[in-house]
Motif scaffolding. Structure first.
Motif, PDB file in Angstrom:
ATOM      1  N   SER A  40       0.951  -1.159  -0.043  1.00 41.00           N
ATOM      2  CA  SER A  40       0.185  -0.030  -0.035  1.00 41.00           C
ATOM      3  C   SER A  40       0.982   1.379   0.013  1.00 41.00           C
ATOM      4  O   SER A  40       1.441   1.615   0.959  1.00 41.00           O
ATOM      5  CB  SER A  40      -0.834   0.061   1.359  1.00 41.00           C
ATOM      6  OG  SER A  40      -1.601   1.053   1.337  1.00 41.00           O
ATOM      7  N   TYR A  41       1.207   1.614  -0.995  1.00 36.70           N
ATOM      8  CA  TYR A  41       2.347   2.691  -1.433  1.00 36.70           C
ATOM      9  C   TYR A  41       1.754   3.887  -0.708  1.00 36.70           C
ATOM     10  O   TYR A  41       0.667   4.283  -0.435  1.00 36.70           O
ATOM     11  CB  TYR A  41       2.517   3.095  -2.890  1.00 36.70           C
ATOM     12  CG  TYR A  41       3.165   1.953  -3.642  1.00 36.70           C
ATOM     13  CD1 TYR A  41       4.318   1.481  -3.168  1.00 36.70           C
ATOM     14  CD2 TYR A  41       2.579   1.463  -4.513  1.00 36.70           C
ATOM     15  CE1 TYR A  41       4.948   0.191  -3.730  1.00 36.70           C
ATOM     16  CE2 TYR A  41       3.042   0.343  -5.275  1.00 36.70           C
ATOM     17  CZ  TYR A  41       4.558  -0.202  -4.957  1.00 36.70           C
ATOM     18  OH  TYR A  41       5.050  -1.272  -5.389  1.00 36.70           O
ATOM     19  N   SER A  42       2.860   4.625   0.035  1.00 41.38           N
ATOM     20  CA  SER A  42       2.712   5.990   0.534  1.00 41.38           C
ATOM     21  C   SER A  42       2.374   7.164  -0.287  1.00 41.38           C
ATOM     22  O   SER A  42       2.738   7.156  -1.401  1.00 41.38           O
ATOM     23  CB  SER A  42       3.953   6.213   1.451  1.00 41.38           C
ATOM     24  OG  SER A  42       4.022   7.714   2.204  1.00 41.38           O
ATOM     25  N   SER A  43       1.391   7.915   0.242  1.00 45.02           N
ATOM     26  CA  SER A  43       1.306   9.060  -0.488  1.00 45.02           C
ATOM     27  C   SER A  43       2.205  10.353  -0.328  1.00 45.02           C
ATOM     28  O   SER A  43       2.022  11.425  -0.810  1.00 45.02           O
ATOM     29  CB  SER A  43      -0.292   9.461  -0.411  1.00 45.02           C
ATOM     30  OG  SER A  43      -0.626   9.916   0.949  1.00 45.02           O
ATOM     31  N   THR A  44       3.061   9.991   0.631  1.00 46.49           N
ATOM     32  CA  THR A  44       4.031  11.238   1.104  1.00 46.49           C
ATOM     33  C   THR A  44       5.326  10.859   0.795  1.00 46.49           C
ATOM     34  O   THR A  44       6.090  11.727   0.973  1.00 46.49           O
ATOM     35  CB  THR A  44       3.613  11.675   2.524  1.00 46.49           C
ATOM     36  OG1 THR A  44       3.654  10.210   3.483  1.00 46.49           O
ATOM     37  CG2 THR A  44       2.257  12.024   2.691  1.00 46.49           C
TER      38      THR A  44
END
Length: 422
Positions: A40-44
């Motif tokens: 679940s890739y980071s958005s930051t």
């Protein structure tokens, strides 16, 4: 006589945790061969996909760029060893980065440039140097042997048939590199500033420094009498905190991969080469001088300033890794119990756990100096040195370790020094 690991040493893992683990949460670091869940890739934060063992020189370039720019990032390590266990969601080759905006990108030097543009502020591509950084980075292609395999394990050492190149070709590469460095006004490829050009070259020169002395007696890229500018470059690279503390592989790990078949070499090591490996390995277990230890600690303090989840010293960081991975290490060691008969390593679970806790205590105390609980730890470490199998276990871990896969070279060196006492 060594005391029983269980009776003589009462410091538990939770006690060690108070010395080694801060409240700062470390970034995500997933070995996808062991945990293949879809990320679940980071958005930051950027998400780096790099080769699992730390062997891939192109992955190392991007990893080094992120570390040198003090970027917080998540890491997903991919097994790229041919039939290695890859997660079902993975495709393509390493390195790859998924940026916070969801864009996926590959190609190592394109990624290095993107890291600098997003996070480095020109640290790796200083505007004052114009196109010189690209020019020096591209010179790599015309310097290393064109008729050899850019193998991850043994880059530019072997032909496509698996045979090693002639000594004269290696000497040509070293002389050309030394000449290229002589044109600047500093130790790095673009003068007195570490840049993306050094990032491009570092993984390959790093492997040459460890592996060429094994293949040919007296062929040492760090020999200042033969290659003065190259020797100066190696010394300067060892002063770059992110490289020295985490990304750089160690010489013993690069020697080990010469014995592995595939990816550029046949895995057959002639007796003479094996003897050189053993001799070079024996030289690495000596104790540090006070000046060497202080120098390492200065680099570590600078590296750790942006990474407060790390332990206070390189040796204590090795202990933190043991603490974090103790169950996997116990299982790996016990699985090899038949081969370990007579080595001094405890082969029952309780005895092995006690020896590992003792080793972690010795490492945690090494160079820690001061601190609220240091006196208690120092007493525990003196007791730990008397625990049965503690140094034998250090020797086994040193033999099994892969750097930088398992830990940085400074931390691994602390285990190697204890292994020499076995």
């Amino acid at each position: 006589m060594k005391k029983s690991a269980i009776l003589a040493f009462g410091l538990g893992w939770e006690d060690l945790r108070t010395y080694l683990v801060t409240q700062r949460k470390p970034p995500v670091d997933v070995d996808t061969a062991l945990d293949d869940a879809r990320p679940s890739y980071s958005s930051t934060l950027p998400s780096l996909h790099r080769e699992r063992h730390g062997w891939c020189p192109y992955s190392e370039r991007v990893w080094l760029a992120l570390e040198c720019c003090d970027v917080s990032y998540d890491a997903y390590r991919i097994d790229n060893t041919g039939p290695g266990r890859k997660p079902g969601w993975w495709s393509g080759t390493t390195p790859q980065v998924v940026w916070p905006d969801g864009r996926r990108q590959g190609e190592s030097m394109d990624l290095v440039r993107e890291v600098d543009e997003r996070y480095g502020g020109g640290r790796l591509y200083p505007p004052s140097l114009g196109g010189r950084v690209d020019e020096m980075a591209d010179a790599f292609r015309g310097t290393f042997p064109s008729g050899s395999r850019p193998s991850s394990r043994a880059a530019f050492l072997f032909s496509w048939t698996g045979e090693p190149l002639f000594r004269s070709e290696f000497e040509r590469v070293l002389e050309d590199t030394d000449g290229l460095l002589s044109k600047g006004d500093g130790p790095f490829l673009c003068g007195d500033t570490f840049t993306a050009a050094d990032v491009a070259w570092a993984p390959f020169l790093e492997r040459y420094a460890a592996q060429l002395p094994c293949l040919h007696d007296g062929l040492n890229p760090r020999d200042e009498s033969s290659y003065p500018n190259l020797a100066q470059w190696y010394e300067a690279m060892d002063s770059v905190p992110a490289y020295a503390c985490r990304v750089k592989g160690n010489a013993s790990s690069w020697r080990k991969v010469l014995t592995m078949a595939g990816y550029g070499n046949a895995g057959y090591v002639p007796a003479l080469v094996s003897e050189r490996m053993d001799r070079l390995g024996d030289e690495e277990g000596r104790d540090q001088t006070d000046d060497e230890k202080a120098g390492d600690q200065r680099l570590w303090d600078e590296y750790r300033a942006a990474r407060p989840h790390l332990a206070r010293t390189p040796a204590a960081e090795a202990a933190r890794v043991l603490l974090s991975n103790r169950e996997a290490i116990l299982a790996d060691t016990l699985k090899r119990s038949e081969a370990l008969e007579g080595t001094g390593v405890p082969l029952d679970r309780d005895g092995l756990d006690g020896a590992m806790r003792a080793l972690a205590a010795v490492l945690a105390c090494d160079g820690a100096g001061g601190g609220r609980h240091y006196g208690e730890l120092e007493v525990a470490a003196r007791e730990a040195e008397e625990v049965e199998g503690v140094f034998a276990l250090a020797r086994f871990l040193d033999e099994r370790m892969c750097v930088p896969r398992d830990m940085g070279s400074m931390s691994a060196a602390a285990i190697k020094r204890l292994a020499a006492k076995a």
